[in-house]
Motif scaffolding. Structure first.
Motif, PDB file in Angstrom:
ATOM      1  N   HIS A 166       0.812  -1.222   0.000  1.00  0.00           N
ATOM      2  CA  HIS A 166       0.000   0.000   0.000  1.00  0.00           C
ATOM      3  C   HIS A 166       0.847   1.275   0.000  1.00  0.00           C
TER       4      HIS A 166
ATOM      5  N   LEU B 174       2.356   2.747   2.406  1.00  0.00           N
ATOM      6  CA  LEU B 174       1.996   3.619   3.527  1.00  0.00           C
ATOM      7  C   LEU B 174       3.009   3.568   4.665  1.00  0.00           C
TER       8      LEU B 174
ATOM      9  N   ALA C 154      -2.416   6.493  -0.426  1.00  0.00           N
ATOM     10  CA  ALA C 154      -2.629   7.840   0.134  1.00  0.00           C
ATOM     11  C   ALA C 154      -3.012   8.827  -0.962  1.00  0.00           C
TER      12      ALA C 154
ATOM     13  N   ILE D 108      -8.339   6.600   3.936  1.00  0.00           N
ATOM     14  CA  ILE D 108      -7.223   5.715   3.603  1.00  0.00           C
ATOM     15  C   ILE D 108      -7.684   4.260   3.598  1.00  0.00           C
TER      16      ILE D 108
END
Length: 449
Positions: A54, A56, A87, A97
């Motif tokens: 992801h 993140l 994001a 998110i």
């Protein structure tokens, strides 16, 4: 119930299946991967795996991807890795998110399944995840469907661990000397689910050590009830619907839980309980009457309810400095609060902080109007609402039901877009805070799914 027993009870697996494991590298997914891989011959299946980064957590996320690939290489399991700017996608589409991550992850898993010729996707949701989901939905006022928790099977997605507790998973890893990685964000209480996991679940397990199992039994029972009620509603629609209209007399003979599901069948599952009550109230009386729900007007006329796709609009409402109102036609609650010397200013797309001194005259909440324009604080240019809605590709009924906040001089905020530059607040200002909350707890699942 073991993984094999769960798979058999809910017909999750058949001989010849190619099963794609959603492999994060955490304890749950490593347990699932190893369990199905060890039982490939017994079950007559072939296991593959896929990991989605992801982006993140920086280096930690790269570490997880490398770990997942190594575990599959060690076992000779076909593996694919993907990644996405979650994001950035969340900001671009003005979504949370968590929501953006879920959508991107499942999109990738479906693509990976196609590339690896897999007909099933297995996720590692467990009994504790299910209990947390039920608690989240309970907090949000969900109905039977939401309290049914995470379904063991949804289309081509299967969840063989859904009856296995987190404690049982950890014991399996220890007994089999299996490594796993830890997601550092799981330790943070910034997410609602983590607050439940760290603070609420331990208390409930003190009251009942088998709490997750008890919730699972309740979930199964409620899911059976929901399926029964839905079948009754669908049968009624099949027999009695005539060009999107229904007899009031026939509807009144239904139990209310079935009637509510009939309404949702014609209006869409996003119908809140408050909307359902408004439609149900039309069953009493004989004169011409109507109820507005998101994107549709339901009219009572000559003994029938007509479910027409009329483009409803928000009735103009004046807002006070401190108060709360419900916008029934849009399914929204609007809260206002005047804060002197505000220390923290919000810049969300549904929570607006205005510099109170820059507001001109009375404030009202309305639908869009011809010629409406706004200079958003973060855009640096003035645009018409028509242009903003076109950029987001909003259909007409969404445009009509998008709240617009205005004062005596014009538009000062648009739901989903932001605040006008002339009313932008900063810390220390006297702030008028307006929060717009969706009342869409229809019983659908929330959170981890």
């Amino acid at each position: 119930m073991t993984i094999i027993e769960a798979a058999e009870k809910f017909d999750m697996l058949s001989k010849g299946d190619r099963v794609l494991i959603a492999l994060s590298g955490g304890a749950d997914s490593m347990c699932l991967l190893n369990s199905l891989w060890e039982n490939e011959e017994k079950l007559g299946i072939r296991v593959c795996a896929a990991h989605f980064n992801h982006r993140l957590r920086g280096d930690e996320a790269d570490r997880d991807a490398a770990f997942a690939e190594a575990q599959c290489r060690e076992r000779g399991i076909p593996f694919l890795c993907g990644s996405g700017d979650v994001a950035g996608e969340a900001e671009k589409n003005r979504r949370s998110i968590e929501e953006a991550a879920r959508e991107m992850r499942y999109a990738f898993l479906n693509e990976a399944a196609e590339k690896l010729s897999c007909n099933k996707i297995a996720t590692a949701h467990n009994a504790d995840d299910n209990a947390e989901t039920v608690l989240l939905n309970l907090c949000r006022g969900s109905g039977t469907k939401g309290l049914s928790g995470i379904p063991p099977v949804r289309g081509n997605i299967i969840r063989p661990l859904i009856f296995t507790t987190r404690d049982e998973i950890e014991k399996y890893l220890v007994d089999n000397k299996l490594p796993h990685v830890e997601d550092s964000s799981n330790a943070s209480d910034d997410y609602t689910r983590n607050v439940l996991r760290h603070k609420v679940m331990p208390v409930l397990k003190e009251l009942n050590p088998s709490f997750s199992g008890a919730v699972m039994r309740a979930s199964v029972s409620l899911r059976e009830d929901e399926e029964c009620l839905m079948d009754m509603a669908q049968s009624f629609l099949a027999e009695h619907e005539v060009e999107k209209s229904l007899s009031v007399a026939e509807l009144k003979m239904l139990p209310k839980p079935v009637a509510v599901r009939v309404f949702r069948g014609l209006c869409g599952n996003a119908l809140s309980m408050q909307h359902c009550d408004a439609v149900y109230a039309l069953l009493d009386g004989t004169e011409l009457a109507y109820a507005d729900v998101p994107g549709m007007r339901i009219t009572r006329d000559s003994g029938r309810l007509y479910f027409g796709a009329e483009e409803g609009k928000i009735t103009d409402r004046e807002l006070s400095e401190n108060g709360e109102i419900y916008i029934s036609e849009a399914g929204l609650t609007v809260k206002t609060q005047l804060i002197e010397n505000c220390t923290e200013v919000f810049k969300a797309f549904n929570k607006f902080d205005f510099n109170y001194r820059n507001i001109c005259g009375k404030i009202s909440l309305t639908s869009r109007r011809e010629g409406d324009r706004i200079r958003l604080s973060y855009r640096g240019c003035t645009k018409s609402l028509k242009e903003l809605f076109s950029e987001k590709k909003h259909p007409q009924h969404v445009r009509n039901l998008t709240p617009v906040i205005r004062d005596g001089e014009g538009v000062i905020a648009v739901y989903g877009f932001g605040v006008a530059q002339r009313c932008e607040a900063k810390p220390g200002d006297t702030v008028l805070r307006i929060e717009i909350i969706k009342n869409d707890c229809t019983g659908d699942n929330y959170g981890k799914d």
